[in-house]
Design an enzyme around this catalytic site. Structure first.
Site, PDB file in Angstrom:
ATOM      1  N   HIS A   5      58.761 100.383  87.344  1.00  0.00           N
ATOM      2  CA  HIS A   5      59.176 101.093  88.560  1.00  0.00           C
ATOM      3  C   HIS A   5      58.631 100.482  89.854  1.00  0.00           C
ATOM      4  O   HIS A   5      57.566 100.894  90.326  1.00  0.00           O
ATOM      5  CB  HIS A   5      58.690 102.544  88.477  1.00  0.00           C
ATOM      6  CG  HIS A   5      59.414 103.351  87.463  1.00  0.00           C
ATOM      7  ND1 HIS A   5      60.451 104.201  87.786  1.00  0.00           N
ATOM      8  CD2 HIS A   5      59.267 103.436  86.119  1.00  0.00           C
ATOM      9  CE1 HIS A   5      60.906 104.780  86.687  1.00  0.00           C
ATOM     10  NE2 HIS A   5      60.209 104.327  85.657  1.00  0.00           N
TER      11      HIS A   5
ATOM     12  N   GLU B 222      59.588 101.090  92.797  1.00  0.00           N
ATOM     13  CA  GLU B 222      59.592 102.074  93.893  1.00  0.00           C
ATOM     14  C   GLU B 222      58.299 102.884  93.944  1.00  0.00           C
ATOM     15  O   GLU B 222      58.025 103.546  94.945  1.00  0.00           O
ATOM     16  CB  GLU B 222      60.816 103.010  93.777  1.00  0.00           C
ATOM     17  CG  GLU B 222      60.702 104.152  92.779  1.00  0.00           C
ATOM     18  CD  GLU B 222      60.913 103.727  91.327  1.00  0.00           C
ATOM     19  OE1 GLU B 222      60.836 102.517  91.034  1.00  0.00           O
ATOM     20  OE2 GLU B 222      61.141 104.617  90.477  1.00  0.00           O
TER      21      GLU B 222
ATOM     22  N   CYS C  51      64.560 101.733  85.141  1.00  0.00           N
ATOM     23  CA  CYS C  51      64.260 102.611  84.002  1.00  0.00           C
ATOM     24  C   CYS C  51      65.533 103.274  83.487  1.00  0.00           C
ATOM     25  O   CYS C  51      66.367 102.625  82.879  1.00  0.00           O
ATOM     26  CB  CYS C  51      63.184 103.622  84.403  1.00  0.00           C
ATOM     27  SG  CYS C  51      62.429 104.464  83.004  1.00  0.00           S
TER      28      CYS C  51
END
Lengths: 80, 234
Positions: free
Chosen positions: B197, B199, B88
């Site tokens: 994302h 994560e 991002c």
């Protein structure tokens, strides 16, 4: 003291959603004749002393390096 | 030996803690790196996390590019030796740093997009995607206002020709990205930028899937191979 104006605009081929939003607002606000708006940025860079060629070259370097992203933006320089 | 993966915190980073957690869940040791220190602390790989570095003033990632930590990171990443994943805002920083071509611009819809997004992994031969198979579809969160990938025609053709589009949005692009691009890699394939994302998708409790974990296990597998990336990929 000299002042150099750096105008930064998205390249013509890059979509400008902010400009499009403004065109939309123009219609709603009673400015129906507005067909296109492109939004850019204006930087006022103040320098010590006179804006000679060497100083302008520095500002140009600053514009290329930081103020504009040459991948998507064009810039122009002028002394005010 | 446990691999050490650095996670950089810039002022305005939001996802550094989640990135560090993902590194730990994958089996590596996360190492906090500070934007103001020109010191990579000898880490084996680096994650540039999401957020709004330096308030995203000027342009997203434009100020972060010049942070002291980047003076160490950029040459190591450019040489092909240091694996770097930019997520991002991290992707935006990689583009501003010219480690990756092109730029991220405002979503064509003008709206911030926050949703679980289906992606198709296109390049499973990067330092960060070896655990996936080419064509595999994964579901991970997307949350960005300036995620529309743009590049010049020649650059775009080169990315496609060299198989450097890492992931694409499935169905339609949620932000107007050219060629539905969600992520790309550099010529050495050690640097990957990704708008969604991974994560946030490493544990069933908090994510829509655990599909994101593969990015982190991929780099550990690559590091365990021990082959310098630049040499391995020519």
């Amino acid at each position: 003291m000299a002042r150099v104006i750096v105008d930064v605009m998205l390249k013509p081929e890059i979509l400008d959603p902010q400009g499009q939003a403004i065109v939309g607002a123009c219609g709603r606000l009673g400015f129906p004749g507005v067909t296109q708006v492109r939004q850019g940025k204006r930087f006022e860079v103040e320098l010590e002393g006179e804006a000679d060629e060497a100083k302008l070259a520095e500002v140009r370097k600053l514009a290329e390096t930081l103020l504009a992203n040459p991948v998507i933006e064009d810039f122009t320089l002028r002394v005010e | 030996m446990t691999a050490r993966v650095g996670v950089v915190t810039f002022p305005g980073s939001l996802d550094d803690r989640d990135a560090a957690r993902a590194v730990r869940v994958a089996g590596a040791e996360p190492v906090s790196l500070w934007h103001g220190d020109a010191d990579l602390k000898g880490v084996d790989a680096v994650v540039l996390p999401g957020g709004f570095s330096y308030g995203d003033y000027l342009r997203c990632g434009a100020i972060a590019r010049f942070a002291p930590i980047m003076t160490e990171l950029v040459p190591a990443a450019r040489s092909g030796l240091l694996p770097v994943l930019g997520i991002c805002n991290g992707f935006q920083i990689l583009c501003e740093s010219h480690l990756l071509p092109g730029a991220l611009t405002r979503n064509s819809s003008r709206h911030f997009v926050c949703r679980d997004q289906l992606l198709r992994v296109e390049a499973a031969d990067t330092a960060w995607t070896g655990s996936y198979s080419s064509g595999q579809e994964i579901l991970i969160p997307l949350k960005s206002g300036e995620g529309s990938y743009v590049a010049g025609g020649e650059t775009l053709a080169e990315l496609e020709r060299e198989g450097r589009v890492v992931a694409r949005y499935v169905d339609s692009s949620p932000n107007g990205s050219q060629n539905d691009i969600a992520g790309i890699t550099n010529e050495h394939r050690n640097v990957v930028g990704l708008m969604p994302h991974p994560e946030h998708a490493v544990e069933a409790l908090t994510g829509p899937s655990v599909d994101g974990l593969g990015f982190f296990t991929s780099v550990l597998a690559r590091l365990a191979d021990g082959a310098p990336l630049a040499a391995a990929t020519g």
